[in-house]
Design a protein around this motif. Structure first.
Motif, PDB file in Angstrom:
ATOM      1  N   ILE A   6       0.862  -1.034   0.000  1.00 12.51           N
ATOM      2  CA  ILE A   6       0.000   0.000   0.000  1.00 12.51           C
ATOM      3  C   ILE A   6       0.863   1.036   0.000  1.00 12.51           C
ATOM      4  N   LEU A  10       2.355  -3.267   2.424  1.00  8.19           N
ATOM      5  CA  LEU A  10       1.212  -4.174   2.316  1.00  8.19           C
ATOM      6  C   LEU A  10       1.621  -5.462   1.635  1.00  8.19           C
ATOM      7  N   SER A 141       3.445   6.928   9.708  1.00 10.30           N
ATOM      8  CA  SER A 141       2.434   6.093   9.054  1.00 10.30           C
ATOM      9  C   SER A 141       2.942   4.663   8.987  1.00 10.30           C
ATOM     10  N   SER A 394      -8.665  -6.715   1.916  1.00  6.63           N
ATOM     11  CA  SER A 394      -8.193  -5.761   2.931  1.00  6.63           C
ATOM     12  C   SER A 394      -9.257  -5.465   3.979  1.00  6.63           C
ATOM     13  N   SER A 396     -11.884  -3.606   3.992  1.00  8.42           N
ATOM     14  CA  SER A 396     -12.115  -2.176   4.202  1.00  8.42           C
ATOM     15  C   SER A 396     -13.376  -1.710   3.486  1.00  8.42           C
ATOM     16  N   ASP A 411      -3.647   7.200   7.530  1.00  8.81           N
ATOM     17  CA  ASP A 411      -4.563   6.067   7.338  1.00  8.81           C
ATOM     18  C   ASP A 411      -5.156   5.993   5.935  1.00  8.81           C
ATOM     19  N   ASP A 414      -4.177   3.539   1.793  1.00  7.66           N
ATOM     20  CA  ASP A 414      -4.580   2.152   2.011  1.00  7.66           C
ATOM     21  C   ASP A 414      -5.136   1.520   0.741  1.00  7.66           C
TER      22      ASP A 414
END
Ligand SMILES: [Zn+2]
Length: 830
Positions: A6, A10, A141, A394, A396, A411, A414
């Motif tokens: 990401i 990721l 981050s 993921s 999400s 955040d 992503d």
């Protein structure tokens, strides 16, 4: 930014993320609307003079910052300036400095100007300061291990095998650690950066190298000029002992800054860049807008890469040796990603972190576009599909693409902003058509160039070009969350001579998606296409057909971002493989057949698919073979042998060798021995592993011989595993060195178990301690965001297990050494 992305983490740490626990209990942030920063003053130009103190990791800066009130008059200026020592602030008029009063809370400067300035009236502020990046505490981050902005790597040369470097990382708001500025993405300025460095180093910054001056004290001052405006987070400085390899695009410099030992392979890694620049210039209709394009590698850069304008920084993981590159360049798509940001991100910039998808969805989608252009539609579709999986896995589904509510600005970097955003562009391209899609990108870029934009500006460009109202699309995909989960039921009514397709949207949310989609009906190779809209909880589509068709294929272009269930039969899937024929059509057929390996017809089909024209699908089919089934083993063996010997793709060859290894047939020993000397580490490693299954003595001898040359990747881990297995203490040095030289990666994490086996067996106390230190160093280098997933294994299982084992063996000192490295809660019980 690319956190392999990401961006990088990721991909590297994917499996940790999948096990991520739910949201933290504190959800107060959900109520905090993240508005775009008000523009009171606008940056116009920054002139910066820098010197570096390597022993303290300090930077001495002098900045002349030109600004103007955005619209309303103002007598004050707020600048971001994180953790600095401020020596002097003055207004500069006609070359004369007059000190200004200011307040400073170690984070922001509030400067009282000498008078009230009108909207558009320019003024220049001078600031003399010291930047102390290692003393600033900032929450970072997941992508950036922390947000120091300015990084001194091995500044005093204490670490052997690591060069001394300086590089900067601005995104999101970290450049204000080394430069007082308005550190927001909706600001833009031109700049001029002078770096005074030891003469042995080279430098890199944005724009063009305007001058170089040798100084009497053995330093040199390089001045870089960026004559087109860009956002503060894109400013960059790099310093080090790099080899510079130069290519060009038209009359512009394209260059690669690499460690000197990679000079000879730099073009194998980065050499497609000019071709990529030409391709992206062509499809956007905006010729590469900047003065040059350089790419530089940085050690200890745990994010993937960062698209600083004209000066992209890559992790040193980009640096692959000639043998690694025989498997393919694993950094090519990162190079594409960062390059496309030079248009989407740098030329037109998101106005706020909420809209980051305006940068990242395009950079992400550029990977699909490049693959499609360079390697064909299968390769493009493969990338599109794998990015889609990255989003679907993921978890999400509740996050909006444009996200006005978030806890931390980091955040938003992503799988939604990147992967989902890229797929939304892919569907949009299919809906409006290629020529409208690329024309709209051109309109968006030219309308908003050198400015910032929000997602609505992209919509307006698409509406103007296509003439279509697209509010519904933006509301559904940009300002909403989730994706459709589809249950598709096909049937044929013989009496009524009708095909029926029922599409149910089964997602648990109340949201129903509006999906323009194609349904293709096949008889033999003949295809009839019906364009429909699925837009209800359940839609039924009927088409007349004089006989039962061979295949009905919902989402004929295979572009939908969704999960789906379909009631197709094996015969229909085989027909789909043959006649619908896109990457995903074929992949779905292989996937279905692989779940029915008791069925001879499915296995026969799988065998055919092992010879698919696209290597990604050959590899996929190989990975799905169930080698525990006798019928499968018997059927596919000749094909495996052929692939192991002859496949032109090293990755496919390596996978076939691994499968062939499961037969444990002595007659393959000579094949494996020969392949163990292949130039590809993967082929070589898999072959050596296969050999060890049939001839452990021969494999150990081969491993020792192969260890004479540097080995990486799979070969390195197989050699080490064989040596550990043999219990040969004389290999300890090599085993530890291998582990120490592995980059922070999933591979290294996977290797911990072998390290544990080895350390459990070793009798040598020094070796044992060094191995424990290596594990602890690795544990501590894992970014905070992932420690919740990795620490329980490393501390709770691996280290505690070793401590217990050594205690049991009466090796108290070794046991206590391990315990001393454990966090307090894990020390209990010893
Ligand atoms: Zn990016």
């Amino acid at each position: 930014m690319k956190k392999l992305s990401i961006c990088l983490l990721l991909a590297i740490m994917n499996h940790f993320l999948l096990a991520q626990p739910g949201q933290p209990a504190d959800t107060s942030w959900k109520k905090q609307y993240r508005e775009t920063t008000t523009k009171i003053n606008d940056l116009v130009h920054t002139k910066l003079d820098t010197k570096f103190d390597f022993s303290k990791s300090y930077m001495y800066g002098k900045a002349w910052i030109t600004l103007q009130p955005h619209f309303y008059p103002t007598d004050s200026l707020r600048l971001d300036a994180k953790g600095m020592d401020i020596h002097k602030i003055a207004i500069v008029k006609n070359g004369k400095e007059s000190p200004l009063k200011y307040d400073y809370d170690n984070w922001q400067l509030n400067i009282h100007l000498d008078k009230t300035y009108k909207g558009g009236e320019q003024y220049t502020v001078f600031i003399d300061y010291t930047s102390k990046p290692n003393e600033v505490k900032v929450k970072g981050s997941a992508a950036i291990s922390d947000a120091r902005g300015l990084y001194f790597i091995n500044p005093t040369g204490e670490e052997k095998d690591k060069p001394t470097e300086i590089w900067t990382q601005g995104e999101t708001e970290a450049n204000s650690v080394w430069l007082p500025t308005i550190d927001k993405p909706n600001q833009k300025m031109t700049d001029e950066i002078a770096m005074t460095v030891p003469a042995k180093y080279v430098t890199l910054s944005n724009g063009k190298l305007a001058s170089q001056k040798k100084n009497a004290d053995g330093t040199r001052t390089d001045t870089w000029k960026m004559e087109l405006p860009h956002a503060p987070y894109l400013l960059f400085m790099g310093v080090g002992d790099f080899a510079i390899i130069k290519d060009s695009y038209k009359d512009k410099e394209v260059s690669y800054y690499v460690d000197k030992e990679y000079a000879s392979v730099a073009r194998k890694i980065f050499g497609l860049t000019p071709q990529m620049i030409a391709f992206y210039s062509k499809i956007t209709g905006v010729d590469y807008p900047w003065a040059k394009y350089s790419q530089i590698t940085g050690h200890d850069y745990v994010s993937g890469a960062m698209e600083n304008t004209t000066a992209t920084l890559h992790s040193d993981a980009a640096q692959q040796d000639a043998r690694e590159l025989t498997d393919g360049n694993n950094w090519e798509l990162v190079i594409a990603h960062e390059l496309f940001h030079q248009w989407f991100g740098d030329y037109v910039t998101t106005e706020s972190w909420s809209n980051i998808t305006l940068n990242e969805s395009f950079a992400n989608y550029s990977e699909t576009l490049w693959n499609e252009y360079k390697y064909g539609k299968d390769a493009g579709d493969d990338q599109n599909f794998s990015d889609m999986q990255g989003y679907l896995q993921s978890n999400s589904g509740k996050k909006d693409l444009v996200r006005f509510y978030y806890n931390d600005k980091e955040d938003v970097f992503d799988a939604v902003s990147y992967n989902k955003g890229g797929r939304i562009l892919h569907m949009l391209r299919n809906y409006v058509g290629d020529s409208a899609f690329f024309k709209a990108l051109n309109l968006y870029l030219t309308t908003n160039k050198f400015k910032s934009a929000e997602a609505q500006q992209l919509r307006l460009a698409f509406e103007e070009v296509s003439g279509k109202d697209l509010n519904w699309y933006w509301n559904q995909w940009y300002y909403g969350a989730g994706n459709p989960n589809l249950d598709i039921v096909y049937s044929y009514d013989d009496a009524a001579k009708k095909i029926q397709v029922i599409v149910n949207q089964t997602q648990t949310s109340d949201k129903i998606f509006k999906l323009p989609v194609a349904i293709d009906v096949y008889n033999g190779a003949n295809k009839i296409r019906y364009k429909v809209w699925a837009q209800n909880k359940s839609d039924t589509f009927s088409f007349a057909s004089s006989s039962k068709p061979d295949l009905v294929n919902f989402d004929g272009d295979k572009i939908l971002l969704c999960t789906k269930k379909e009631n197709k039969t094996l015969d229909e899937y085989i027909h789909q493989y043959k006649y619908a024929g896109s990457y995903l059509d074929r992949r779905e057929a292989i996937d279905f057949a692989s779940k029915h390996q008791d069925d001879a017809k499915a296995v026969t089909f799988l065998k055919t698919s092992l010879k698919d024209k696209y290597e990604g699908l050959r590899s996929f089919a190989l990975s799905r073979l169930d080698m525990k089934k006798d019928n499968v083993r018997k059927d596919v063996e000749p094909v495996l042998l052929d692939l192991a010997k002859n496949d032109p793709k090293k990755t496919v060859k390596a996978a076939a060798i691994a499968k062939l290894g499961t037969y444990k047939k002595p007659e393959y020993a000579s094949l494996f021995k020969a392949a163990a000397n292949d130039s590809s580490y993967t082929v070589s490693g898999n072959a050596l592993e296969a050999l060890s299954e049939i001839d452990s003595v021969g494999a150990l001898a081969e491993a020792k011989r192969l260890a004479q040359q540097p080995a990486k990747g799979k070969l390195s881990s197989v050699i080490t595993a064989i040596m550990i297995e043999s219990g040969d203490e004389s290999s300890a040095e090599m085993i530890l060195k291998n582990f120490e030289s592995m980059p922070l990666s999933q591979n290294k994490f996977n290797f911990l178990q072998s390290m544990g086996d080895f350390l459990g067996k070793t009798k040598n106390a020094d070796i044992f301690k060094r191995g424990i230190d290596d594990i602890v160093t690795f544990r501590d280098a894992i970014p905070e965001a992932f420690k919740g997933q990795t620490d329980p294994y490393i501390n709770g299982v691996l280290l505690k297990g070793l401590a217990a084992k050594k205690k049991e063996a009466g090796l108290t000192e070794q046991s206590e050494y391990v315990i001393s490295k454990l966090p307090a809660e894990d020390k209990k019980g010893f």
